[in-house]
Scaffold this motif. Structure first.
Motif, short mmCIF file in Angstrom:
data_model
loop_
_atom_site.label_atom_id
_atom_site.label_comp_id
_atom_site.label_asym_id
_atom_site.label_seq_id
_atom_site.Cartn_x
_atom_site.Cartn_y
_atom_site.Cartn_z
N GLU A 245 31.31 40.04 38.50
CA GLU A 245 30.43 39.07 37.90
C GLU A 245 31.13 38.17 36.98
O GLU A 245 31.77 38.71 36.09
N GLU A 246 30.99 36.98 36.94
CA GLU A 246 31.54 35.91 36.24
C GLU A 246 30.85 36.20 34.62
O GLU A 246 31.70 35.90 33.57
N GLU A 247 29.69 36.59 34.53
CA GLU A 247 28.93 36.75 33.31
C GLU A 247 29.72 37.86 32.52
O GLU A 247 29.45 37.78 31.24
N ALA A 249 33.02 38.17 32.23
CA ALA A 249 34.39 38.08 31.97
C ALA A 249 34.55 37.71 30.48
O ALA A 249 35.28 38.30 29.76
N THR A 262 37.95 36.76 37.85
CA THR A 262 36.60 36.83 38.63
C THR A 262 36.40 36.98 40.00
O THR A 262 36.73 35.86 40.81
N GLY A 265 33.76 35.04 41.88
CA GLY A 265 33.94 33.72 41.62
C GLY A 265 34.94 32.99 42.47
O GLY A 265 34.92 32.01 43.12
#
Length: 359
Positions: A245-247, A249, A262, A265
């Protein structure tokens, strides 16, 4: 992001694994049971040949019990002779029988002892030899790469590193699954079985002496814990971590990762690019795959390029790395090139080795 008390990677670990251990690639692929069976068959073959020799020349032997030698006496004589017991109740008295003992039975006796002693010594020294190999491996390992997690992402990272010329003995795999490490051993890699969030497991992988660390577990919370532990053990290593999940990173970067990929992503962006332009998507996938078509290569600036503009180099330069800054090729500050700069270039796969050789 909530971090569970127990490492998610450890949920897949075999229940039999209690402590972390290093597993070096086996030089002998053959199983120990098969080796022992082979040597046992060889010993029985030597015994059978000896019995046949004594039986063929049984008239030249004398039994102190009844004077005659039957098949059981031949088997008995061969057994006590090969085992060097030698009770002396059956003896060769003819010249032919004694000559046979000197020329044939004695070499068979020596061969029989070599087989038995060799098997015993191999069993006794197996652990000592493995400990010696492990100590030697630890003393010679420097500036290696540690890959945490040998799933799809970890395996792909390994293939990319090998395609760029990194030797297999410079890669150490860490995974909680014993079966996964056995697979890595079969491919020629050193593996460490254990929970990578624990510092003692990473120390077994000699992470404190590693140059770069690739963290590719199945869960993002595991990646954060491993990154924190790895950065604590090695302040100077380059750490690259993968998250779904990019959140998550930014949390990986705060934990000490130099670069965060990611996976979901990146895959989504590649899918979108392929929809808009299938050819552009194909080119991007080609750039990602090292060793075929076009490759992305980072190399230092050579002396002949110092003072030139980015466009005046022989290779197709994408970016210039200057200190801690990444300058695009069209940035006016990127030119002229400096001796301490590094260039990120696009080259043909067959020329990638030459570009790497400029290091």
């Amino acid at each position: 992001m909530k971090l569970p008390n127990r490492d998610a990677m450890a949920r897949h670990v075999d229940e039999q694994l209690v402590a972390a251990r290093v597993k070096l690639p086996r030089r002998v692929v053959e199983r120990p049971l098969r080796q022992v069976s082979k040597r046992l068959l060889m010993a029985l073959l030597v015994l059978a040949v000896t019995v046949l020799l004594v039986w063929t020349d049984r008239s030249g032997y004398h039994d102190n019990a009844d004077g005659s030698v039957d098949f059981l006496d031949c088997l008995y004589y061969a057994t006590v002779t090969l085992s060097t017991t030698g009770y002396g109740d059956i003896v060769p008295y003819s010249d032919a029988a004694r000559l046979t003992n000197v020329l044939l039975v004695t070499p068979l006796r020596v061969l029989f002892l070599i087989i038995l002693v060799g098997t015993t010594l191999e069993v006794l020294t197996e652990r000592t030899r493995e400990e010696w190999r492990l100590n030697r491996w630890r003393s010679t390992l420097r500036d290696h790469t540690v890959i945490v997690g040998f799933g799809t992402k970890g395996r792909s990272a390994m293939k990319t590193l090998c395609a760029t010329g990194l030797r297999k003995d410079q890669i150490v795999i860490v995974d909680p699954s014993g079966k996964v490490i056995e697979t890595a051993n079969a491919e020629g890699f050193v593996g460490v079985v254990g929970d990578a969030t624990r510092s003692d497991v990473l120390l077994r992988a000699e992470l404190q002496k590693a140059r770069q660390v690739i963290i590719a577990p199945q869960r993002d919370d595991t990646a954060v814990l491993v990154t924190l532990t790895a950065r604590q053990l090695n302040r100077g290593a380059k750490i690259v971590a993968a998250v779904r999940e990019e959140e998550n990173a930014p949390l990986l970067r705060q934990s000490g990762a130099d670069a965060v990929i990611t996976s979901s992503g990146a895959a989504g962006r590649l899918l979108g690019l392929s929809v808009l332009s299938p050819s552009a998507g194909t080119v991007m996938e080609d750039l990602i795959q090292q060793g075929s078509g076009l490759d992305l290569v980072e190399r230092p600036v050579i002396k002949a390029e110092v003072g030139r503009r980015v466009r005046e180099t022989e290779d197709l330069v994408v970016s210039v790395v200057r200190g801690h800054r990444l300058l695009p090729y069209d940035d006016p500050a990127a030119s002229p090139l400096q001796l301490t700069d590094r260039l990120i270039t696009i080259v043909r796969a067959e020329n990638a080795a030459t570009a790497n050789g400029r290091e």
